[in-house]
Write an enzyme that holds these catalytic residues in place. Structure first.
Site, PDB file in Angstrom:
ATOM      1  N   GLY A  38      39.688  38.839  42.151  1.00 51.97           N
ATOM      2  CA  GLY A  38      39.611  37.445  42.583  1.00 51.97           C
ATOM      3  C   GLY A  38      40.352  36.550  41.594  1.00 51.97           C
ATOM      4  N   THR A  39      40.224  36.876  40.334  1.00 53.86           N
ATOM      5  CA  THR A  39      40.911  36.112  39.281  1.00 53.86           C
ATOM      6  C   THR A  39      42.416  36.128  39.507  1.00 53.86           C
ATOM      7  OG1 THR A  39      39.162  36.618  37.695  1.00 53.86           O
ATOM      8  CG2 THR A  39      41.316  36.000  36.784  1.00 53.86           C
ATOM      9  N   GLN A  51      32.695  33.546  46.468  1.00 50.96           N
ATOM     10  CA  GLN A  51      31.242  33.609  46.661  1.00 50.96           C
ATOM     11  C   GLN A  51      30.849  33.473  48.128  1.00 50.96           C
ATOM     12  OE1 GLN A  51      28.782  34.206  44.477  1.00 50.96           O
ATOM     13  NE2 GLN A  51      30.078  34.306  42.673  1.00 50.96           N
ATOM     14  N   THR A  98      52.028  49.842  42.394  1.00 51.69           N
ATOM     15  CA  THR A  98      51.496  50.848  43.316  1.00 51.69           C
ATOM     16  C   THR A  98      50.077  50.468  43.714  1.00 51.69           C
ATOM     17  OG1 THR A  98      52.906  52.526  42.341  1.00 51.69           O
ATOM     18  CG2 THR A  98      50.972  53.310  43.578  1.00 51.69           C
ATOM     19  N   ASN A 140      29.729  29.283  42.231  1.00 53.33           N
ATOM     20  CA  ASN A 140      29.092  30.516  41.756  1.00 53.33           C
ATOM     21  C   ASN A 140      27.864  30.277  40.882  1.00 53.33           C
ATOM     22  OD1 ASN A 140      31.550  29.622  40.287  1.00 53.33           O
ATOM     23  ND2 ASN A 140      30.806  31.032  38.729  1.00 53.33           N
ATOM     24  N   CYS A 193      30.584  34.917  33.089  1.00 61.55           N
ATOM     25  CA  CYS A 193      31.732  34.822  32.199  1.00 61.55           C
ATOM     26  C   CYS A 193      31.434  33.960  30.986  1.00 61.55           C
ATOM     27  CB  CYS A 193      32.930  34.237  32.944  1.00 61.55           C
ATOM     28  SG  CYS A 193      33.013  34.783  34.634  1.00 61.55           S
ATOM     29  N   GLY A 199      36.352  42.020  46.307  1.00 57.08           N
ATOM     30  CA  GLY A 199      35.459  43.005  46.904  1.00 57.08           C
ATOM     31  C   GLY A 199      34.094  43.145  46.244  1.00 57.08           C
ATOM     32  N   HIS A 200      34.048  43.025  44.920  1.00 57.42           N
ATOM     33  CA  HIS A 200      32.790  43.378  44.238  1.00 57.42           C
ATOM     34  C   HIS A 200      31.698  42.323  44.391  1.00 57.42           C
ATOM     35  CE1 HIS A 200      32.819  41.035  40.324  1.00 57.42           C
ATOM     36  NE2 HIS A 200      34.061  40.852  40.699  1.00 57.42           N
TER      37      HIS A 200
END
Ligand SMILES: *Cc1c(COP(=O)(O)O)cnc(C)c1O
Length: 391
Positions: free
Chosen positions: A72-73, A180, A238, A152, A326, A201-202
């Site tokens: 996301g970052t 979020q 890749t 968040n 963070c 995704g996480h």
């Protein structure tokens, strides 16, 4: 970990079994490089395209508007830097808010050092940006507005649709960090009028290190990572095929039945908030009461140090957060809590509990029960509380 209660789903979520199962073949027998022409490569490419379809469908986009990233970052960095670099001739002004994730804020701050001007819009006491303030901040030099979909830390949901109308009318690109929001509310890029959207995704039971940026067809944005021709020449490197497959599967599952998911979460959240506010004195809820993510509770406890609270909860088997993941570990109070007007010492005594699929309503009760004891104990050690209590 069996008896533990994990309530930090805004920091990350556990990988779903079905998602892992979808990923595993691409970590083992289907190891091909998607850029190659033979069978193994074609298999990988096919899997990536299915994931692209799944992501596009989840947010109402076209497949060719979805670009996979490493997080996301990275999606936030690409959106902001990419628009800044591609539109330099047009202008150097960017509008954002004071409560964005650091992936957005620190990118904007870095651009200020490179000659860009950034307006950091204030928020109200609930953490909401007013569409009117966006409108008033736009000048003929504005090239980008970037406002998150949902916060968040305090869970506040922003008026993205209204802001989107304003940017569309002004002809300014609009990016939203929806990290979020996925799985928490309906997201349709056309309804919201956003030109760029970040996700990862996480945060919805997919793998870490899998993100995506939606780029509206025709939006002017430069390449962020140069090298090979992957992602139609726009994001080289890749592909992490397994992670991409996991992201696709996870977003499909997360958006399949949002009302059912959020109804469950809201029951836990409201039980927790109502009980804490009623049963523990000197507490306040941070964020909006109704315009808030189903998962999020953020509470300030006066006369308490958030870090001590977290450690004591941890000893009782409860994993929560004092702000955003963070910034925990640093002693600066949360920029979000300061932006909604909290005093430093109150901001320091804040707890974020974010519920998820691993929780039950009874978990809310157990956390409140533990909190009552812990908060009383910590306050007993506080000289400040002693004074207040005796007055
Ligand atoms: C977690 C988060 C990010 C960062 O995503 P990563 O994939 O962890 O890099 C960005 N924005 C918001 C709002 C987040 O909650």
């Amino acid at each position: 970990m069996d008896n533990r209660i994990y309530v930090d789903h805004s920091a990350t979520t556990p990988l779903k079994r079905e998602v892992l199962d979808a990923m595993l073949p691409y970590l083992t027998e289907n190891f091909g490089n998607a850029s190659t022409v033979y069978a193994e490569g074609r298999e990988a490419k096919k899997a990536i395209n299915i994931a692209r379809e799944q992501v596009a469908k989840a947010i109402g986009a076209q497949e060719k508007e979805i670009f996979f990233t490493g997080s996301g970052t990275e999606a936030d960095n690409w959106a902001i830097r990419g628009v800044a670099m591609a539109n330099r001739q047009k202008g150097n002004h960017i509008i954002t808010s004071a409560v964005e994730h650091h992936a957005v804020l620190h990118t904007c701050m870095a651009l200020e050092k490179e000659g860009f001007e950034v307006t950091y819009l204030p928020v109200d006491e609930y953490g909401m940006v007013s569409p009117e303030s966006v409108k008033n901040a736009i000048t003929d030099k504005t090239i980008l507005v970037t406002i998150m979909t949902a916060n968040n830390e305090i869970g506040t949901i922003m008026p993205i649709e209204e802001i989107g109308k304003i940017t569309k009318e002004a002809g300014v690109l609009f990016h939203t960090d929806a990290v979020q929001a996925i799985g928490m509310m309906d997201i349709d890029v056309n309804k919201l009028n956003v030109d760029l959207l970040s996700l990862t995704g996480h945060k919805f039971y997919g793998p870490k290190g899998s993100g995506a940026l939606y780029i509206r067809q025709g939006a002017k944005i430069s390449t962020f990572i140069t090298g090979g021709g992957q992602e139609r020449n726009r994001r080289a490197g890749t592909e992490n095929v397994a992670a991409i497959v996991g992201l696709g599967k996870a977003i499909e599952l997360a958006t399949a039945d949002i009302p059912a998911h959020t109804t469950k979460l809201m029951a836990m959240r409201d039980r927790f908030i109502d009980r804490v506010l009623a049963e523990i004195p000197y507490t306040r809820l941070n964020g909006h009461r109704t315009e808030r993510m189903a998962s999020n509770a953020n509470i300030s406890f006066e006369f308490i140090e958030g870090e001590s609270l977290l450690l004591m909860l941890d000893m009782k088997g409860i994993s929560a957060s004092s702000g955003s993941a963070c910034t925990s570990g640093s002693l600066d109070p949360s920029h979000v809590l300061l932006a909604i007007g909290l005093k430093h010492e109150v901001a320091h005594g804040s707890l974020r509990v974010t519920f998820g699929e691993s929780n039950k309503v009874e978990d809310a009760d157990r956390i409140v029960d533990e909190l009552k004891t812990i908060v009383a104990r910590l306050r007993d050690m506080s000289p400040l509380y002693e004074t207040v209590k005796n007055n």
